[in-house]
Design an enzyme around this catalytic site. Structure first.
Site, PDB file in Angstrom:
ATOM      1  N   ASN A  16     -12.731  -2.141  -1.602  1.00  0.00           N
ATOM      2  CA  ASN A  16     -12.411  -1.706  -0.247  1.00  0.00           C
ATOM      3  C   ASN A  16     -11.601  -2.788   0.443  1.00  0.00           C
ATOM      4  O   ASN A  16     -11.952  -3.965   0.376  1.00  0.00           O
ATOM      5  CB  ASN A  16     -13.690  -1.428   0.543  1.00  0.00           C
ATOM      6  CG  ASN A  16     -14.571  -0.431  -0.185  1.00  0.00           C
ATOM      7  OD1 ASN A  16     -14.103   0.582  -0.669  1.00  0.00           O
ATOM      8  ND2 ASN A  16     -15.846  -0.748  -0.318  1.00  0.00           N
ATOM      9  N   TYR A  20     -21.716   8.024 -17.140  1.00  0.00           N
ATOM     10  CA  TYR A  20     -22.613   7.979 -15.980  1.00  0.00           C
ATOM     11  C   TYR A  20     -23.771   7.022 -16.251  1.00  0.00           C
ATOM     12  O   TYR A  20     -24.491   7.165 -17.242  1.00  0.00           O
ATOM     13  CB  TYR A  20     -23.141   9.375 -15.652  1.00  0.00           C
ATOM     14  CG  TYR A  20     -24.108   9.362 -14.485  1.00  0.00           C
ATOM     15  CD1 TYR A  20     -23.640   9.166 -13.187  1.00  0.00           C
ATOM     16  CD2 TYR A  20     -25.478   9.513 -14.682  1.00  0.00           C
ATOM     17  CE1 TYR A  20     -24.510   9.122 -12.111  1.00  0.00           C
ATOM     18  CE2 TYR A  20     -26.358   9.467 -13.603  1.00  0.00           C
ATOM     19  CZ  TYR A  20     -25.863   9.271 -12.325  1.00  0.00           C
ATOM     20  OH  TYR A  20     -26.730   9.217 -11.266  1.00  0.00           O
ATOM     21  N   LYS A  36      -8.048   5.029  -7.025  1.00  0.00           N
ATOM     22  CA  LYS A  36      -9.232   4.478  -7.690  1.00  0.00           C
ATOM     23  C   LYS A  36      -9.043   4.363  -9.198  1.00  0.00           C
ATOM     24  O   LYS A  36      -9.622   3.481  -9.841  1.00  0.00           O
ATOM     25  CB  LYS A  36     -10.465   5.325  -7.372  1.00  0.00           C
ATOM     26  CG  LYS A  36     -10.734   5.497  -5.879  1.00  0.00           C
ATOM     27  CD  LYS A  36     -11.008   4.176  -5.177  1.00  0.00           C
ATOM     28  CE  LYS A  36     -10.965   4.315  -3.665  1.00  0.00           C
ATOM     29  NZ  LYS A  36     -11.164   3.046  -2.965  1.00  0.00           N
ATOM     30  N   GLU A  65     -16.800  -3.506  -5.270  1.00  0.00           N
ATOM     31  CA  GLU A  65     -18.052  -2.782  -5.504  1.00  0.00           C
ATOM     32  C   GLU A  65     -18.358  -2.702  -6.987  1.00  0.00           C
ATOM     33  O   GLU A  65     -17.480  -2.378  -7.786  1.00  0.00           O
ATOM     34  CB  GLU A  65     -17.922  -1.340  -5.002  1.00  0.00           C
ATOM     35  CG  GLU A  65     -17.934  -1.173  -3.515  1.00  0.00           C
ATOM     36  CD  GLU A  65     -18.023   0.308  -3.137  1.00  0.00           C
ATOM     37  OE1 GLU A  65     -18.119   1.176  -4.037  1.00  0.00           O
ATOM     38  OE2 GLU A  65     -17.991   0.574  -1.937  1.00  0.00           O
ATOM     39  N   ARG A 111     -10.973  -3.410   3.647  1.00  0.00           N
ATOM     40  CA  ARG A 111     -11.226  -3.450   5.096  1.00  0.00           C
ATOM     41  C   ARG A 111     -12.426  -4.357   5.383  1.00  0.00           C
ATOM     42  O   ARG A 111     -13.111  -4.800   4.465  1.00  0.00           O
ATOM     43  CB  ARG A 111     -11.576  -2.037   5.570  1.00  0.00           C
ATOM     44  CG  ARG A 111     -12.773  -1.492   4.791  1.00  0.00           C
ATOM     45  CD  ARG A 111     -13.385  -0.238   5.363  1.00  0.00           C
ATOM     46  NE  ARG A 111     -14.675   0.013   4.757  1.00  0.00           N
ATOM     47  CZ  ARG A 111     -14.883   0.714   3.637  1.00  0.00           C
ATOM     48  NH1 ARG A 111     -13.869   1.238   2.983  1.00  0.00           N
ATOM     49  NH2 ARG A 111     -16.107   0.877   3.162  1.00  0.00           N
TER      50      ARG A 111
HETATM   51  C1  MV4 Z   1     -21.168   6.027 -10.476  1.00  0.00           C
HETATM   52  C2  MV4 Z   1     -22.545   6.169 -10.691  1.00  0.00           C
HETATM   53  C3  MV4 Z   1     -23.011   6.130 -12.013  1.00  0.00           C
HETATM   54  N1  MV4 Z   1     -22.136   5.984 -13.017  1.00  0.00           N
HETATM   55  N2  MV4 Z   1     -20.345   5.882 -11.547  1.00  0.00           N
HETATM   56  C4  MV4 Z   1     -21.260   6.729  -5.725  1.00  0.00           C
HETATM   57  C5  MV4 Z   1     -20.290   6.236  -4.703  1.00  0.00           C
HETATM   58  C6  MV4 Z   1     -19.055   5.852  -5.433  1.00  0.00           C
HETATM   59  N3  MV4 Z   1     -18.519   4.618  -4.916  1.00  0.00           N
HETATM   60  C7  MV4 Z   1     -19.430   5.764  -6.860  1.00  0.00           C
HETATM   61  N4  MV4 Z   1     -20.792   6.223  -6.979  1.00  0.00           N
HETATM   62  C8  MV4 Z   1     -21.440   6.218  -8.178  1.00  0.00           C
HETATM   63  N5  MV4 Z   1     -20.641   6.048  -9.259  1.00  0.00           N
HETATM   64  C9  MV4 Z   1     -20.834   5.860 -12.775  1.00  0.00           C
HETATM   65  N6  MV4 Z   1     -19.991   5.725 -13.807  1.00  0.00           N
HETATM   66  C10 MV4 Z   1     -23.384   6.330  -9.607  1.00  0.00           C
HETATM   67  C11 MV4 Z   1     -22.828   6.368  -8.334  1.00  0.00           C
HETATM   68  C12 MV4 Z   1     -23.796   6.563  -7.294  1.00  0.00           C
HETATM   69  C13 MV4 Z   1     -24.023   5.611  -6.337  1.00  0.00           C
HETATM   70  C14 MV4 Z   1     -23.293   4.439  -6.271  1.00  0.00           C
HETATM   71  C15 MV4 Z   1     -23.540   3.511  -5.318  1.00  0.00           C
HETATM   72  C16 MV4 Z   1     -24.551   3.735  -4.387  1.00  0.00           C
HETATM   73  C17 MV4 Z   1     -25.272   4.870  -4.435  1.00  0.00           C
HETATM   74  C18 MV4 Z   1     -25.028   5.833  -5.400  1.00  0.00           C
HETATM   75  C19 MV4 Z   1     -25.784   6.997  -5.411  1.00  0.00           C
HETATM   76  C20 MV4 Z   1     -25.536   7.935  -6.346  1.00  0.00           C
HETATM   77  C21 MV4 Z   1     -24.549   7.727  -7.296  1.00  0.00           C
END
Ligand code: MV4
Length: 449
Positions: free
Chosen positions: A290, A202, A116, A275, A292
């Site tokens: 992804n 974040y 990643k 994504e 797939r």
């Molecule tokens: C994040 C984020 C906020 N800021 N990255 C969750 C799954 C993974 N693919 C990455 N995710 C997240 N990355 C940054 N820099 C918040 C999430 C996240 C989230 C992302 C997609 C769908 C639901 C989520 C629920 C909580 C946090």
């Protein structure tokens, strides 16, 4: 075209692949574990072959057994579905070295996207906007602290070998960085055998939006309208829709264009999903890709009236992309993932299905491997069915899927249909006013009622 395709999976996706293979005139082989002897994929494929005991590590993840099954049955291709071995670059590699076509991207693309951190750097080179953060894996807590100081708190630590939320830690201030760093490292090491972490700013209140791509590895790539996947709990998606109520046409065209160029840049082959997080200010950032077919691919198929799995198989067999650049989506599609679990506490509910009635009608699609009197094994994920509705407008799609779920009858096990019905009646959901925090707030409110 392939003459016989082995499906290295089970459940609804195995049936989805059988359907596509049949329509293309290919025979199918179902592999199954001992507890899946009576599962529908083994009953509907042309041939079946047992690959081991219930435990996935000894059956659906057992590379030598699956390759032996392909050799015994003389399959000339393997479709991995999603989960299990779908994103294992070694599996893709050994298929090819054994003279069996892997229906997915080349191992090199799977490997790149599986790291990643590397994927993030490469996609930045391909001009995709990425979230501010580290330029590489972060060696220790003091380096993380330096970077966090520069980009500002809160930050998020992510496992380089991870994806989908495992091994992620949010850090709100420098005071807890050291502690969170070592927790994240240990989690990553335990889950993936690799403790490498990277760091990002974040983003809160964001949307999880993904773009489907299809490429033939010969320079033809198509990126399609987004799927909105923010309705999730513990990183498990619950409900997806396409298009997103949050994205307007001008913005959509921009996203599709840059994703198409990025996929073009890497000569993407097969199906893939990019994504993104889209923040409140409507800036989008690449998160991961992804390699797939995804669980939620039917909503894209519904709005475009296409069969992406057939296209994926044809491309693996050497065909050029057959979808035209002028392909236009129409209407609105919503998918509800029906899980065999208690709607109140999310505890999986395995056992015998005593009675089962699925909905139908114009604009309704049900992808499921469930049948009456089948005993659901407790060894795998709890996805029982995907109910999808398509209608001209979002509001009509909401009413259609609500009606379909009300007419679904499942007796013997518990399902999350009541949860879906309450989401579909929520006024914020109906207004399209939701982000990735929606479910947490929604469940909190329900608990306090
Ligand atoms: C994040 C984020 C906020 N800021 N990255 C969750 C799954 C993974 N693919 C990455 N995710 C997240 N990355 C940054 N820099 C918040 C999430 C996240 C989230 C992302 C997609 C769908 C639901 C989520 C629920 C909580 C946090």
């Amino acid at each position: 075209m392939f003459s016989k395709i082995l499906i290295a999976n089970r459940g609804e996706i195995a049936l989805r692949i059988i359907r596509a293979a049949r329509e293309l005139g290919a025979k199918t082989v179902a592999v199954y574990s001992e507890v899946d002897n009576n599962s529908l994929h083994t009953l509907l494929a042309d041939e079946k072959i047992c690959i081991g005991p219930a435990k996935a590590s000894e059956s659906y993840l057992n590379i030598p057994n699956i390759l032996s099954a392909a050799e015994i049955t003389k399959a000339d291709a393997i479709h991995p579905g999603y989960g299990f071995l779908a994103e294992n670059p070694r599996f893709a590699e050994v298929c090819e070295t054994s003279g069996i076509s892997f229906i997915g991207p080349p191992a090199s693309i799977i490997r790149l996207m599986g790291d990643k951190n590397r994927a993030r750097q490469e996609m930045a080179k391909a001009k995709l906007p990425i979230i501010p953060g580290s330029d590489n894996v972060v060696e220790d807590a003091s380096e993380a602290k330096r970077i966090a100081q520069k980009i500002g708190y809160p930050v998020i630590l992510k496992a380089a070998a991870g994806g989908g939320g495992k091994g992620m830690r949010i850090v709100r201030s420098a005071a807890n960085l050291e502690e969170q760093f070592s927790i994240a490292q240990n989690e990553a090491k335990a889950a993936f055998g690799d403790h490498s972490l990277y760091l990002e700013k974040y983003l809160s209140g964001a949307h999880h939006i993904e773009i489907q791509v299809i490429g033939d590895g010969r320079g033809n790539v198509l990126a399609l309208t987004e799927r909105e996947c923010s309705i999730q709990r513990k990183y498990q998606k619950l409900l997806e829709e396409s298009p997103s109520p949050f994205i307007d046409e001008k913005y959509r065209r921009k996203m599709i264009k840059v994703v198409e160029e990025a996929a073009q840049f890497m000569a993407y082959k097969s199906l893939g999903t990019f994504e993104f997080l889209v923040d409140e200010r409507k800036k989008f950032y690449f998160m991961e890709a992804n390699t797939r077919v995804q669980v939620e691919h039917p909503i894209t198929e519904m709005v475009y009236s296409i069969d992406m799995v057939k296209e994926q198989i044809k491309i693996a067999a050497g065909a050029r992309l057959s979808f035209s650049r002028s392909l236009q989506p129409s209407g609105h599609a919503i998918e509800c993932r029906i899980n065999a679990e208690d709607a109140e506490n999310f505890v999986p509910s395995a056992g015998k299905l005593d009675f089962l009635v699925f909905p139908g009608g114009e604009g309704i699609r049900v992808d499921s491997a469930a049948y009456c009197n089948w005993v659901i094994p407790s060894d795998y994920d709890s996805l029982l069915a995907k109910v999808v509705a398509k209608a001209p407008t979002r509001l009509e799609a909401i009413r259609k899927i609500r009606t379909a779920l009300e007419m679904t009858t499942i007796v013997g096990i518990k399902t999350n249909i009541p949860l879906h019905l309450s989401i579909l009646s929520n006024s914020d959901f109906i207004r399209g006013n939701y982000d990735i925090q929606f479910m947490d707030k929604f469940l909190d409110r329900k608990k306090n009622q």
